[in-house]
Design a protein around this motif. Structure first.
Motif, PDB file in Angstrom:
ATOM      1  N   ILE A 186       0.634  -1.100  -0.203  1.00 17.54           N
ATOM      2  CA  ILE A 186       0.016   0.019   0.021  1.00 17.54           C
ATOM      3  C   ILE A 186       0.978   1.210  -0.084  1.00 17.54           C
ATOM      4  CG2 ILE A 186      -1.918   1.226   1.320  1.00 17.54           C
ATOM      5  CD1 ILE A 186      -1.965  -1.992   2.554  1.00 17.54           C
ATOM      6  N   GLN A 187       0.930   1.951  -1.151  1.00 15.45           N
ATOM      7  CA  GLN A 187       1.635   3.335  -1.069  1.00 15.45           C
ATOM      8  C   GLN A 187       0.911   4.426  -1.130  1.00 15.45           C
ATOM      9  OE1 GLN A 187       3.942   3.639  -4.862  1.00 15.45           O
ATOM     10  NE2 GLN A 187       4.618   5.543  -4.152  1.00 15.45           N
ATOM     11  N   PRO A 188       0.943   5.131   0.177  1.00 11.38           N
ATOM     12  CA  PRO A 188       0.121   6.406   0.395  1.00 11.38           C
ATOM     13  C   PRO A 188       0.474   7.494  -0.845  1.00 11.38           C
ATOM     14  CG  PRO A 188       0.884   5.646   2.226  1.00 11.38           C
ATOM     15  CD  PRO A 188       1.838   4.983   1.253  1.00 11.38           C
ATOM     16  N   SER A 189      -0.583   7.949  -1.451  1.00  3.12           N
ATOM     17  CA  SER A 189      -0.253   8.799  -2.367  1.00  3.12           C
ATOM     18  C   SER A 189       0.475  10.001  -2.032  1.00  3.12           C
ATOM     19  CB  SER A 189      -1.872   9.323  -3.123  1.00  3.12           C
ATOM     20  OG  SER A 189      -2.455   8.399  -3.536  1.00  3.12           O
ATOM     21  N   ALA A 190       0.299  10.527  -1.080  1.00  2.70           N
ATOM     22  CA  ALA A 190       0.897  11.857  -0.359  1.00  2.70           C
ATOM     23  C   ALA A 190       1.972  11.623   0.669  1.00  2.70           C
ATOM     24  CB  ALA A 190      -0.131  12.778  -0.196  1.00  2.70           C
ATOM     25  N   GLY A 191       2.196  10.260   0.947  1.00  5.93           N
ATOM     26  CA  GLY A 191       3.294   9.970   2.008  1.00  5.93           C
ATOM     27  C   GLY A 191       2.576  10.155   3.185  1.00  5.93           C
ATOM     28  N   LEU A 192       3.233   9.579   4.314  1.00  5.73           N
ATOM     29  CA  LEU A 192       2.616   9.647   5.575  1.00  5.73           C
ATOM     30  C   LEU A 192       3.099  10.832   6.233  1.00  5.73           C
ATOM     31  CD1 LEU A 192       3.284   6.040   6.724  1.00  5.73           C
ATOM     32  CD2 LEU A 192       1.209   6.873   5.848  1.00  5.73           C
ATOM     33  N   LYS A 193       2.575  11.260   7.351  1.00  4.43           N
ATOM     34  CA  LYS A 193       2.984  12.439   8.290  1.00  4.43           C
ATOM     35  C   LYS A 193       3.506  12.146   9.419  1.00  4.43           C
ATOM     36  CE  LYS A 193      -0.941  15.368   6.560  1.00  4.43           C
ATOM     37  NZ  LYS A 193      -2.198  15.939   7.287  1.00  4.43           N
ATOM     38  N   TYR A 194       4.711  12.548   9.745  1.00  5.25           N
ATOM     39  CA  TYR A 194       5.408  12.299  11.204  1.00  5.25           C
ATOM     40  C   TYR A 194       4.463  12.382  12.514  1.00  5.25           C
ATOM     41  CZ  TYR A 194       8.778  12.366  14.748  1.00  5.25           C
ATOM     42  OH  TYR A 194       9.656  12.116  15.922  1.00  5.25           O
ATOM     43  N   GLY A 195       4.650  11.427  13.417  1.00  3.32           N
ATOM     44  CA  GLY A 195       3.643  11.437  14.505  1.00  3.32           C
ATOM     45  C   GLY A 195       2.470  11.395  14.512  1.00  3.32           C
TER      46      GLY A 195
END
Length: 168
Positions: A127-136
């Motif tokens: 699963i590749q998040p389209s916008a990337g994950l956010k820290y924390g």
């Protein structure tokens, strides 16, 4: 503690192992894991005609309730048998937020599949998040019973046992 080289399962299939332990700080801790028992030479490419598909929890990345997950992490899920209709059954959400857009790829009995369609047959997904994950941030990954196995008659298209995991 298991003192043998292997567990003596009577037949190949999907099994849930539950362990109960006493927490030294009080209370009871219960853990569950799903495993797939196979015959020699078998694997999760083989259908389980009597079992609904499940997530093989020991092969899930990141692990349930993982913390300090890298923002570039790509969640991965393995199934106990081939499944299809995966795009309809995968949801990644940020805590108190909307669903996160994802691109799904996978591995099927015939090799890698770059972009999954409802007809794609897979045994594992990335699963590749389209916008990337956010820290924390805490994310919840849910797989619904819209995902079904590929078994033939008389018992086709059994739904996935729904699965949810979270990570930060």
């Amino acid at each position: 503690v298991i003192a043998a080289d292997s567990l003596p399962f009577a037949t190949p299939g999907s099994y849930t192992v539950t362990a109960t332990a006493l927490n030294p700080n009080g209370g009871v801790v219960i853990g569950h894991t799903v495993i797939r028992a196979v015959v020699a030479g078998g694997g999760n490419n083989d259908a389980l005609p009597n079992d609904p598909p499940s997530v093989i929890t020991v092969r899930t990345v990141p692990k349930a309730n993982a913390t300090s997950v890298q923002i570039g992490a790509l969640p991965q899920i393995a199934f106990t048998e081939p499944v299809q209709n995966v795009p309809a059954g995968v949801t990644l959400t940020e805590e108190n937020g909307p669903s996160v857009g994802v691109v799904l790829s996978g591995v099927g009995p015939n090799g890698p599949i770059a972009n999954l369609t409802p007809q794609s047959i897979v045994t594992s997904i990335t699963i590749q998040p389209s916008a990337g994950l956010k820290y924390g941030s805490t994310y919840t990954l849910s797989l619904s019973d819209d995902i079904v196995d590929t078994d033939a008659a008389p018992n086709p298209n059994k739904p996935l046992t729904p699965y949810t995991t979270s990570f930060t």
